[in-house]
Design a protein around this motif. Structure first.
Motif, PDB file in Angstrom:
ATOM      1  N   ALA A  15       0.749  -1.099   0.238  1.00  0.00           N
ATOM      2  CA  ALA A  15       0.047   0.175   0.041  1.00  0.00           C
ATOM      3  C   ALA A  15       1.037   0.846  -0.236  1.00  0.00           C
ATOM      4  N   ARG A  16       2.153   1.094   0.312  1.00  0.00           N
ATOM      5  CA  ARG A  16       3.224   2.434   0.591  1.00  0.00           C
ATOM      6  C   ARG A  16       4.040   2.657  -0.493  1.00  0.00           C
ATOM      7  N   MET A  17       3.635   1.360  -1.713  1.00  0.00           N
ATOM      8  CA  MET A  17       4.339   1.795  -2.676  1.00  0.00           C
ATOM      9  C   MET A  17       4.128   2.951  -3.504  1.00  0.00           C
ATOM     10  N   HIS A  18       5.631   3.593  -3.918  1.00  0.00           N
ATOM     11  CA  HIS A  18       5.435   4.750  -4.433  1.00  0.00           C
ATOM     12  C   HIS A  18       4.398   4.766  -6.187  1.00  0.00           C
ATOM     13  N   SER A  19       4.445   3.723  -6.644  1.00  0.00           N
ATOM     14  CA  SER A  19       3.198   3.697  -8.047  1.00  0.00           C
ATOM     15  C   SER A  19       2.177   3.473  -7.411  1.00  0.00           C
ATOM     16  N   GLU A  20       1.836   3.196  -6.289  1.00  0.00           N
ATOM     17  CA  GLU A  20       0.545   2.658  -5.327  1.00  0.00           C
ATOM     18  C   GLU A  20      -0.382   4.094  -5.049  1.00  0.00           C
ATOM     19  N   LEU A  21       0.664   4.532  -4.730  1.00  0.00           N
ATOM     20  CA  LEU A  21       1.130   6.106  -4.240  1.00  0.00           C
ATOM     21  C   LEU A  21       0.052   6.943  -5.269  1.00  0.00           C
ATOM     22  N   PHE A  22       0.678   7.033  -6.212  1.00  0.00           N
ATOM     23  CA  PHE A  22       0.804   7.281  -7.609  1.00  0.00           C
ATOM     24  C   PHE A  22      -0.324   7.353  -7.927  1.00  0.00           C
ATOM     25  N   ALA A  23      -1.008   6.599  -8.540  1.00  0.00           N
ATOM     26  CA  ALA A  23      -2.389   5.470  -8.930  1.00  0.00           C
ATOM     27  C   ALA A  23      -3.086   6.083  -7.894  1.00  0.00           C
ATOM     28  N   GLY A  24      -3.179   6.181  -6.732  1.00  0.00           N
ATOM     29  CA  GLY A  24      -4.367   6.951  -6.347  1.00  0.00           C
ATOM     30  C   GLY A  24      -4.223   8.149  -6.502  1.00  0.00           C
TER      31      GLY A  24
END
Length: 171
Positions: A15-24
């Motif tokens: 959940a803290r992966m930067h790609s996931e943060l960017f997708a959010g």
């Protein structure tokens, strides 16, 4: 480099992966978060820096340039991330949108030291002839960012989006 990558991959938390943060962030702005979904709308200038980085990364001969490029990205991203986050908050967006940039304020301040001192400094200490390549990579990073900035600021001064097509963002 492993230390920087570990942060990019969320330190073990998906959940803290930067790609996931960017997708959010993209989803919260009403944009399609799927990989490559908006490529046709991005101007060529948006790809200049990553294409340069990829060129360096694909050729061992350019390893010094790759590290110089990475170091400049890390050294110049913390303050803009802080400003992006503050600007988004002024526009009324909450943490779902700002978390990606908030994360990079602190992380990139640490990555700056790792990339410039530990990676580039160690490489140049071991292989002094690569100092010029490290500086070349750093200069290329700044030049490519300059091209993107000229494009974006020119579009804004003309009263239009920097994208190839106009988009309406959720506010």
């Amino acid at each position: 480099m492993v230390e920087i990558q570990a942060d990019e991959y969320g330190g073990g938390s998906a959940a803290r992966m930067h790609s996931e943060l960017f997708a959010g962030l993209m989803s919260s702005l009403g944009l399609d978060p799927r990989y490559g979904a908006l490529w046709n709308e991005a101007p060529a200038a948006a790809f200049a820096s990553v294409n340069t980085m990829s060129l360096f990364g694909l050729h061992r001969r350019w390893r010094g340039a790759a590290l110089g490029h990475l170091a400049v990205v890390e050294m110049t991203s913390s303050e803009p991330s802080r400003r992006y986050s503050a600007g988004l908050r002024r526009l009324g967006f909450d943490e779902r949108v700002t978390v990606f940039y908030d994360e990079h304020v602190e992380a990139d301040a640490v990555h700056e030291q790792i990339a410039s001192i530990d990676m580039c400094g160690s490489l140049v200490a071991d292989e002094p002839d690569l100092a010029v390549d490290v500086l070349f990579g750093a200069a290329c990073s700044l030049a490519m960012d300059g091209l993107a900035a000229v494009h974006l600021l020119g579009a804004w001064e003309a009263g239009r989006s920097g994208l190839r097509t106009e988009r309406t963002l959720a506010a």
